[in-house]
Structures are given as structure tokens and as C-alpha cells.
Design an enzyme around this catalytic site. Structure first.
Site, PDB file in Angstrom:
ATOM      1  N   GLU A  17      35.956  11.300  23.904  1.00 60.07           N
ATOM      2  CA  GLU A  17      35.334  12.554  24.348  1.00 60.07           C
ATOM      3  C   GLU A  17      33.856  12.592  23.964  1.00 60.07           C
ATOM      4  O   GLU A  17      33.461  12.039  22.950  1.00 60.07           O
ATOM      5  CB  GLU A  17      36.072  13.704  23.657  1.00 60.07           C
ATOM      6  CG  GLU A  17      35.585  15.079  24.033  1.00 60.07           C
ATOM      7  CD  GLU A  17      36.537  16.151  23.529  1.00 60.07           C
ATOM      8  OE1 GLU A  17      37.583  16.351  24.167  1.00 60.07           O
ATOM      9  OE2 GLU A  17      36.233  16.761  22.504  1.00 60.07           O
ATOM     10  N   HIS A  77      35.308  18.861  31.783  1.00 61.18           N
ATOM     11  CA  HIS A  77      35.899  20.138  31.395  1.00 61.18           C
ATOM     12  C   HIS A  77      35.191  21.270  32.146  1.00 61.18           C
ATOM     13  O   HIS A  77      34.019  21.157  32.505  1.00 61.18           O
ATOM     14  CB  HIS A  77      35.713  20.384  29.891  1.00 61.18           C
ATOM     15  CG  HIS A  77      36.476  19.437  29.009  1.00 61.18           C
ATOM     16  ND1 HIS A  77      36.794  19.725  27.706  1.00 61.18           N
ATOM     17  CD2 HIS A  77      36.985  18.209  29.239  1.00 61.18           C
ATOM     18  CE1 HIS A  77      37.455  18.714  27.174  1.00 61.18           C
ATOM     19  NE2 HIS A  77      37.574  17.773  28.088  1.00 61.18           N
ATOM     20  N   ASP A 109      36.845  30.034  24.763  1.00 71.15           N
ATOM     21  CA  ASP A 109      36.994  31.063  23.727  1.00 71.15           C
ATOM     22  C   ASP A 109      36.109  32.244  24.098  1.00 71.15           C
ATOM     23  O   ASP A 109      34.951  32.065  24.461  1.00 71.15           O
ATOM     24  CB  ASP A 109      36.610  30.494  22.356  1.00 71.15           C
ATOM     25  CG  ASP A 109      37.700  29.559  21.838  1.00 71.15           C
ATOM     26  OD1 ASP A 109      38.888  29.862  22.051  1.00 71.15           O
ATOM     27  OD2 ASP A 109      37.354  28.515  21.265  1.00 71.15           O
TER      28      ASP A 109
HETATM   29  P1  FAD Z   1      44.717  29.844  28.667  1.00 68.90           P
HETATM   30  O1  FAD Z   1      45.650  28.832  29.180  1.00 68.90           O
HETATM   31  O2  FAD Z   1      44.153  30.824  29.661  1.00 68.90           O
HETATM   32  O3  FAD Z   1      45.474  30.616  27.497  1.00 68.90           O
HETATM   33  C1  FAD Z   1      44.797  31.551  26.668  1.00 68.90           C
HETATM   34  C2  FAD Z   1      45.828  32.532  26.119  1.00 68.90           C
HETATM   35  O4  FAD Z   1      46.327  33.361  27.184  1.00 68.90           O
HETATM   36  C3  FAD Z   1      47.064  31.856  25.497  1.00 68.90           C
HETATM   37  O5  FAD Z   1      47.522  32.647  24.438  1.00 68.90           O
HETATM   38  C4  FAD Z   1      48.067  31.865  26.651  1.00 68.90           C
HETATM   39  O6  FAD Z   1      49.423  31.841  26.212  1.00 68.90           O
HETATM   40  C5  FAD Z   1      47.739  33.196  27.342  1.00 68.90           C
HETATM   41  N1  FAD Z   1      48.029  33.147  28.780  1.00 68.90           N
HETATM   42  C6  FAD Z   1      47.761  32.121  29.631  1.00 68.90           C
HETATM   43  N2  FAD Z   1      48.122  32.454  30.889  1.00 68.90           N
HETATM   44  C7  FAD Z   1      48.629  33.716  30.811  1.00 68.90           C
HETATM   45  C8  FAD Z   1      49.169  34.619  31.786  1.00 68.90           C
HETATM   46  N3  FAD Z   1      49.232  34.284  33.080  1.00 68.90           N
HETATM   47  N4  FAD Z   1      49.588  35.851  31.351  1.00 68.90           N
HETATM   48  C9  FAD Z   1      49.493  36.204  30.043  1.00 68.90           C
HETATM   49  N5  FAD Z   1      48.984  35.383  29.082  1.00 68.90           N
HETATM   50  C10 FAD Z   1      48.563  34.159  29.466  1.00 68.90           C
HETATM   51  N6  FAD Z   1      36.512  25.248  25.058  1.00 68.90           N
HETATM   52  C11 FAD Z   1      35.286  25.178  25.647  1.00 68.90           C
HETATM   53  O7  FAD Z   1      34.532  26.155  25.647  1.00 68.90           O
HETATM   54  N7  FAD Z   1      34.866  24.015  26.250  1.00 68.90           N
HETATM   55  C12 FAD Z   1      35.637  22.900  26.298  1.00 68.90           C
HETATM   56  O8  FAD Z   1      35.223  21.874  26.859  1.00 68.90           O
HETATM   57  C13 FAD Z   1      36.929  22.942  25.685  1.00 68.90           C
HETATM   58  N8  FAD Z   1      37.764  21.863  25.704  1.00 68.90           N
HETATM   59  C14 FAD Z   1      39.023  21.959  25.156  1.00 68.90           C
HETATM   60  C15 FAD Z   1      39.901  20.859  25.254  1.00 68.90           C
HETATM   61  C16 FAD Z   1      41.182  20.921  24.695  1.00 68.90           C
HETATM   62  C17 FAD Z   1      42.107  19.740  24.823  1.00 68.90           C
HETATM   63  C18 FAD Z   1      41.611  22.102  24.026  1.00 68.90           C
HETATM   64  C19 FAD Z   1      42.981  22.177  23.403  1.00 68.90           C
HETATM   65  C20 FAD Z   1      40.758  23.193  23.942  1.00 68.90           C
HETATM   66  C21 FAD Z   1      39.467  23.149  24.507  1.00 68.90           C
HETATM   67  N9  FAD Z   1      38.592  24.234  24.463  1.00 68.90           N
HETATM   68  C22 FAD Z   1      37.341  24.167  25.059  1.00 68.90           C
HETATM   69  C23 FAD Z   1      38.983  25.467  23.778  1.00 68.90           C
HETATM   70  C24 FAD Z   1      39.766  26.442  24.713  1.00 68.90           C
HETATM   71  O9  FAD Z   1      38.893  26.890  25.710  1.00 68.90           O
HETATM   72  C25 FAD Z   1      40.295  27.588  23.859  1.00 68.90           C
HETATM   73  O10 FAD Z   1      41.320  27.132  23.026  1.00 68.90           O
HETATM   74  C26 FAD Z   1      40.690  28.866  24.590  1.00 68.90           C
HETATM   75  O11 FAD Z   1      40.904  29.878  23.598  1.00 68.90           O
HETATM   76  C27 FAD Z   1      41.960  28.794  25.410  1.00 68.90           C
HETATM   77  O12 FAD Z   1      41.828  28.019  26.515  1.00 68.90           O
HETATM   78  P2  FAD Z   1      43.109  27.685  27.447  1.00 68.90           P
HETATM   79  O13 FAD Z   1      42.619  26.943  28.595  1.00 68.90           O
HETATM   80  O14 FAD Z   1      44.228  27.146  26.668  1.00 68.90           O
HETATM   81  O15 FAD Z   1      43.482  29.214  27.908  1.00 68.90           O
END
Ligand code: FAD
Length: 288
Positions: A17, A77, A109
Site C-alpha cells: 500500500e 481507494h 471516517d
Molecule cells: P461502511 O461500510 O459504510 O460502514 C460504516 C459503518 O456503518 C459500520 O458500522 C457499518 O456496519 C455501518 N453500515 C454500513 N452500511 C450500513 C447500512 N446500509 N445501514 C446501516 N448501517 C450501515 N479511510 C480513508 O479515508 N481513506 C482510505 O484510503 C482508507 N482505506 C481503508 C482501507 C481499509 C482496508 C480499511 C479497513 C479502512 C480504510 N479506511 C480509509 C478507513 C475507513 O474509511 C473507516 O474505517 C470508516 O470509518 C468506515 O469505512 P467503511 O467503508 O467500512 O464504511
């Protein structure tokens, strides 16, 4: 190449990465890091997206550098937090035009005080995935959390939401970092029991100093097993030793994963090609 094809091969995948420089900053340093990472011949290199979205151009530029200059598959991403629909459409256009067809779609976030979701934006990663899927040209990945996402009341709720990601086009999942492989194994069992059978990529973060260790615990509510806590405590004031121990610990996690038949390893490289190389050297025979 589509990441889904890489992950579905019956061999170990090892990916790295890079996070791109902030907007307006010189790109040469990042390009040199990519070159060094590419020399390890990883299965793909992912390029993170800044939380403000301001440096999305750099994400695209670095993804191009990975794929077009260094000939390694790039995974770009993207986040909802930083982009409205117009911005997403323009980033997707640029990626398509550059031949980048792999996206890790995330929510991001939510900064304190931000009015979220944005007007004309997306609320969840799964909403963004649906939009990307409708284009028909991208392989889409998402994030998953072996210890549950901090916003979810229970791990089971979180897993239910992952099903929505998959219904909306998500073809693989990369895990948040974890330091106890048993947590991943239990999680895998729960995913499979819920009918989730897309490839899972294990995200491994080598801890290199005690500040990093503390930050990871605070940000991600990540459990450190007793054995690892002892290492972090012992070398709290000795960065060189903690770096060496952190590399050894990450190596041990990877060896254990591969020995248990877990084939997809992603190293959170933190722009440290020296660390990536050390770990690569420790496991190079296992990757063949
Ligand atoms: P989501 O999948 O939208 O989930 C967020 C929350 O909402 C979870 O609690 C989930 O259970 C809940 N949720 C999801 N869908 C629903 C629904 N339909 N109804 C109700 N609740 C729901 N951040 C950056 O800014 N840039 C990056 O490049 C980046 N890369 C990352 C790479 C990896 C592998 C990981 C694990 C994280 C990365 N992050 C990055 C951080 C990430 O953006 C955060 O962890 C963020 O808080 C959640 O993103 P997510 O895509 O999992 O969100």
C-alpha cells in the site's frame, strides 16, 4: 488485471500500500517509494484516498504510476465522506480513462462536526459501491472489521451490513488490521456462517514504534494480545528494537495465516519500503 482474478488464483497473494502526498506536494518521493515497492513484485499495490478528498488527483496519479509506469496492478481507494456525486463521477471517469479498473470503496471516517451525509452524496460504502457497479467496468472491494466497526453496536450487525456491500457489487474485502490471528479465524467462521464467501484479504500492520502502537489501539479499538503487549511495553523507549520486533511479529502473523490456508495477505506498508522488504525477505519462499 482485476483483483478478483488475482485473489481467486490458488496461490498466495501479497499486496502492498502507498498513501499519496498531500495536494500540491512534490510527487517524486512517492514515485520512488512505488518503484521500491514494485521491485518486490507484489500482487497489487493499493493507493489510499485522503480523508478530505482534496488530494484525489494524487490518488489517481499514484495509481497510474503503479500500473502504467511500474506495471503492477493498482487498487485505487475512494471514500464517500470526501466526495459528492459529481466528484465521484469525475474520479471514476479519470480512473476509467487511465485503465485503472480496481477500486476499494469506503465510507471514510467522518470528521468531527461534519454535516454527514453530504448533500448529494453517499452515506455508506455500499451506496458508493452501487454507483460504481452501475458503470460495469470496475472490480470493487470493501473494508471489513474482524473486531467490528466502531460505529456498530455488535459484530453481527456489522456483518449484516457487509451483506449489503456484496449485494451492491463488492467482490472482495480487506480487513482492518488485527494482531491476534485467532480473531480473524473466528471472524472468518462468522462470515461463512452468514453466507459471505467473497475472498478476504488479511490486513497486516507491522508496528514500528510505541506511538504507532498507541495510535492504532485508540483509533481502531484493536486488541493487542498479551504477548504483543509485552513486546510494546518492553521496547517502548527503544524504537530500533521495537521496529525489529514489530517486523518479526508481523512475519509470524503472516506465516501462521499462510500455514492455516489463508492465502491473501495485504501489508499496510505505511510508505516504508524498507519494512516491506524486510518482511518480504522473511517470507519470500512462502509466496512462491
Ligand atoms: P461502511 O461500510 O459504510 O460502514 C460504516 C459503518 O456503518 C459500520 O458500522 C457499518 O456496519 C455501518 N453500515 C454500513 N452500511 C450500513 C447500512 N446500509 N445501514 C446501516 N448501517 C450501515 N479511510 C480513508 O479515508 N481513506 C482510505 O484510503 C482508507 N482505506 C481503508 C482501507 C481499509 C482496508 C480499511 C479497513 C479502512 C480504510 N479506511 C480509509 C478507513 C475507513 O474509511 C473507516 O474505517 C470508516 O470509518 C468506515 O469505512 P467503511 O467503508 O467500512 O464504511
Amino acid at each position: 488485471m482485476k483483483i478478483s482474478d488475482i485473489l481467486n488464483k490458488n496461490k498466495v497473494s501479497f499486496s502492498l500500500e502507498i498513501f499519496p502526498p498531500k495536494r500540491g506536494m512534490e510527487l517524486t518521493g512517492a514515485k520512488n517509494i512505488i518503484k521500491e515497492l514494485a521491485s518486490l513484485d507484489p500482487s497489487f499495490i493499493s493507493v489510499t484516498y485522503g480523508s478530505t478528498g482534496e488530494n484525489s488527483d494524487n490518488t489517481i496519479e499514484m495509481a497510474k504510476e503503479v500500473q502504467l509506469v511500474n506495471n503492477i496492478t493498482a487498487l485505487a481507494h475512494m471514500t464517500c465522506v470526501s466526495s459528492d456525486r459529481k466528484k465521484v463521477a469525475s474520479v471514476l471517469d479519470s480512473l476509467e480513462d487511465s485503465g485503472i479498473h480496481n477500486i476499494l470503496a469506503l465510507r471514510g471516517d467522518i470528521p468531527e462536526g461534519m454535516d454527514f451525509p453530504r448533500q448529494d452524496g453517499y452515506r455508506y460504502a455500499s451506496d458508493l459501491m452501487k454507483e460504481i457497479k452501475d458503470r460495469g467496468t470496475f472490480c470493487i472491494g470493501g473494508a471489513c472489521y474482524p473486531e467490528g466497526h466502531p460505529d456498530s453496536k455488535t459484530l453481527e450487525d456489522d456483518i449484516e451490513n457487509i451483506k449489503i456491500k456484496i449485494n451492491n457489487g463488492c467482490e472482495f474485502l480487506t480487513t482492518q488490521m488485527f494482531f491476534d490471528n485467532n480473531i480473524l479465524y473466528t471472524y472468518m467462521y462468522k462470515l461463512l456462517r452468514s453466507g459471505i464467501d467473497v475472498p478476504i484479504v488479511a490486513g497486516i500492520m507491522p508496528i514500528l514504534n510505541s506511538r504507532m502502537a498507541n495510535k492504532m489501539c485508540e483509533l481502531n479499538a484493536t486488541a493487542f494480545p498479551q504477548s504483543f503487549r509485552m513486546i510494546v511495553e518492553k521496547y517502548a523507549n527503544d524504537d530500533e528494537s521495537l521496529k525489529q520486533a514489530g517486523i518479526a511479529y508481523a512475519t509470524h502473523q503472516i506465516v501462521d495465516l499462510i500455514a492455516n490456508g489463508f492465502n491473501n495477505i495485504h501489508l499496510y506498508t505505511m510508505n516504508r519500503p524498507d519494512v516491506a522488504r524486510s518482511i518480504y525477505n522473511n517470507i519470500s519462499s512462502l509466496l512462491k
